[in-house]
Design a protein around this motif. Structure first.
Motif, PDB file in Angstrom:
ATOM      1  N   ASP A  95       0.889  -1.146   0.025  1.00  0.00           N
ATOM      2  CA  ASP A  95       0.114  -0.126  -0.046  1.00  0.00           C
ATOM      3  C   ASP A  95       0.771   1.261  -0.128  1.00  0.00           C
ATOM      4  OD1 ASP A  95      -2.234  -1.587   0.169  1.00  0.00           O
ATOM      5  OD2 ASP A  95      -2.539  -1.348   2.314  1.00  0.00           O
ATOM      6  N   ARG A  98       2.504   1.644  -3.099  1.00  0.00           N
ATOM      7  CA  ARG A  98       1.510   2.024  -4.251  1.00  0.00           C
ATOM      8  C   ARG A  98       1.221   3.723  -4.154  1.00  0.00           C
ATOM      9  NH1 ARG A  98      -2.923  -0.718  -2.762  1.00  0.00           N
ATOM     10  NH2 ARG A  98      -3.624   1.304  -1.871  1.00  0.00           N
ATOM     11  N   ARG A  99       1.442   4.194  -2.941  1.00  0.00           N
ATOM     12  CA  ARG A  99       0.993   5.625  -2.564  1.00  0.00           C
ATOM     13  C   ARG A  99       2.122   6.348  -3.233  1.00  0.00           C
ATOM     14  NH1 ARG A  99       0.178   4.178   3.105  1.00  0.00           N
ATOM     15  NH2 ARG A  99      -1.780   3.461   3.132  1.00  0.00           N
ATOM     16  N   ALA A 119      -4.690   5.027 -12.323  1.00  0.00           N
ATOM     17  CA  ALA A 119      -5.593   3.889 -11.710  1.00  0.00           C
ATOM     18  C   ALA A 119      -5.431   2.339 -12.544  1.00  0.00           C
ATOM     19  CB  ALA A 119      -7.000   4.123 -11.322  1.00  0.00           C
ATOM     20  N   ILE A 124      -5.866  -0.372  -9.704  1.00  0.00           N
ATOM     21  CA  ILE A 124      -6.775  -0.059  -8.547  1.00  0.00           C
ATOM     22  C   ILE A 124      -7.929   0.607  -8.920  1.00  0.00           C
ATOM     23  CG2 ILE A 124      -5.030   0.003  -6.634  1.00  0.00           C
ATOM     24  CD1 ILE A 124      -4.583   3.004  -7.229  1.00  0.00           C
ATOM     25  N   ASP A 125      -8.860   0.991  -8.236  1.00  0.00           N
ATOM     26  CA  ASP A 125      -9.858   1.735  -8.708  1.00  0.00           C
ATOM     27  C   ASP A 125      -9.725   3.396  -8.171  1.00  0.00           C
ATOM     28  OD1 ASP A 125     -11.485   2.692  -6.652  1.00  0.00           O
ATOM     29  OD2 ASP A 125     -13.409   1.619  -7.021  1.00  0.00           O
ATOM     30  N   ARG A 127     -11.241   5.300  -6.626  1.00  0.00           N
ATOM     31  CA  ARG A 127     -11.568   5.857  -5.194  1.00  0.00           C
ATOM     32  C   ARG A 127     -10.146   5.450  -4.405  1.00  0.00           C
ATOM     33  NH1 ARG A 127     -17.251   3.125  -5.382  1.00  0.00           N
ATOM     34  NH2 ARG A 127     -15.630   1.453  -5.457  1.00  0.00           N
ATOM     35  N   THR A 128      -9.739   4.394  -4.850  1.00  0.00           N
ATOM     36  CA  THR A 128      -8.476   3.990  -3.993  1.00  0.00           C
ATOM     37  C   THR A 128      -7.229   4.980  -4.371  1.00  0.00           C
ATOM     38  OG1 THR A 128      -9.139   1.719  -4.265  1.00  0.00           O
ATOM     39  CG2 THR A 128      -6.666   2.171  -3.796  1.00  0.00           C
ATOM     40  N   ARG A 131      -7.833   8.110  -2.395  1.00  0.00           N
ATOM     41  CA  ARG A 131      -7.115   7.714  -1.293  1.00  0.00           C
ATOM     42  C   ARG A 131      -5.828   7.747  -0.572  1.00  0.00           C
ATOM     43  NH1 ARG A 131     -11.738   4.239  -1.001  1.00  0.00           N
ATOM     44  NH2 ARG A 131     -10.427   2.564  -1.437  1.00  0.00           N
ATOM     45  N   ASP A 132      -5.159   7.034  -1.686  1.00  0.00           N
ATOM     46  CA  ASP A 132      -3.747   7.004  -1.948  1.00  0.00           C
ATOM     47  C   ASP A 132      -2.951   8.337  -1.837  1.00  0.00           C
ATOM     48  OD1 ASP A 132      -3.569   4.229  -1.567  1.00  0.00           O
ATOM     49  OD2 ASP A 132      -3.134   3.877  -3.959  1.00  0.00           O
ATOM     50  N   LYS A 135      -3.503  10.334   1.259  1.00  0.00           N
ATOM     51  CA  LYS A 135      -2.688   9.722   2.295  1.00  0.00           C
ATOM     52  C   LYS A 135      -1.114  10.240   2.066  1.00  0.00           C
ATOM     53  CE  LYS A 135      -1.073   7.392   5.717  1.00  0.00           C
ATOM     54  NZ  LYS A 135      -0.527   8.235   6.946  1.00  0.00           N
TER      55      LYS A 135
END
Length: 157
Positions: A95, A98-99, A119, A124-125, A127-128, A131-132, A135
């Motif tokens: 995670d 990926r961020r 994405a 990933i989608d 929304r993810t 979020r990434d 963060k």
């Protein structure tokens, strides 16, 4: 004024300050998030500005001063981006890795990819992805602004 009246005024003033404290902190950190977001969105332009403006060709001292400030800031940003990449990659956490990749693809790499393409590339989608990115912005705020960014991050979207 009697001692009791003074104590009451002090108590009321302190309560008012404490009530406004959260609001002030929230505004300050919302503004800091906005600063990081603007910095990342303009990263390519700022790098280009710094690398393509020659101090020899500039005659206005204020512009030279802005170039120096931009250079100092971009040097700091680059160091913190390198630190963030190392932190994410060294973590071994998919995670976090990926961020970093999301942040890099969105704001740093030369290619300007759309969110959908990033994405898809990261499997990933959308929304993810968002979020990434949020963060990653929190993490970058801590790296860029230090202790002031810890524990008080509030992002409203």
């Amino acid at each position: 004024m009697k001692k009791e009246e003074i104590a009451e005024v002090v108590r009321l003033a302190a309560a008012e300050v404490l009530a406004k404290r959260e609001e002030i902190i929230e505004d300050e950190f919302d503004s800091r998030y906005h600063d990081v977001e603007l910095l990342m969105k303009n990263y390519r332009k700022l790098r280009a500005h710094y690398s393509h403006v020659s101090p020899e060709t500039l005659e206005v001292s204020a512009i030279c001063s802005m170039r120096r400030k931009t250079g100092l800031m971009m040097s700091h940003v680059d160091k913190m981006l390198a630190a963030y990449e190392a932190i994410c990659r060294d973590s071994g956490n998919p995670d976090e890795i990926r961020r970093w990749e999301a942040l890099s693809l969105r704001y740093i790499d030369e290619d300007r990819l759309k969110v959908e393409d990033i994405a898809e590339r990261l499997c990933i989608d959308k929304r993810t992805f968002y979020r990434d990115i949020n963060k990653a912005m929190e993490d970058m705020a801590v790296l860029l602004f230090g202790i002031e960014a810890i524990g008080s991050w509030r992002h409203k979207r």
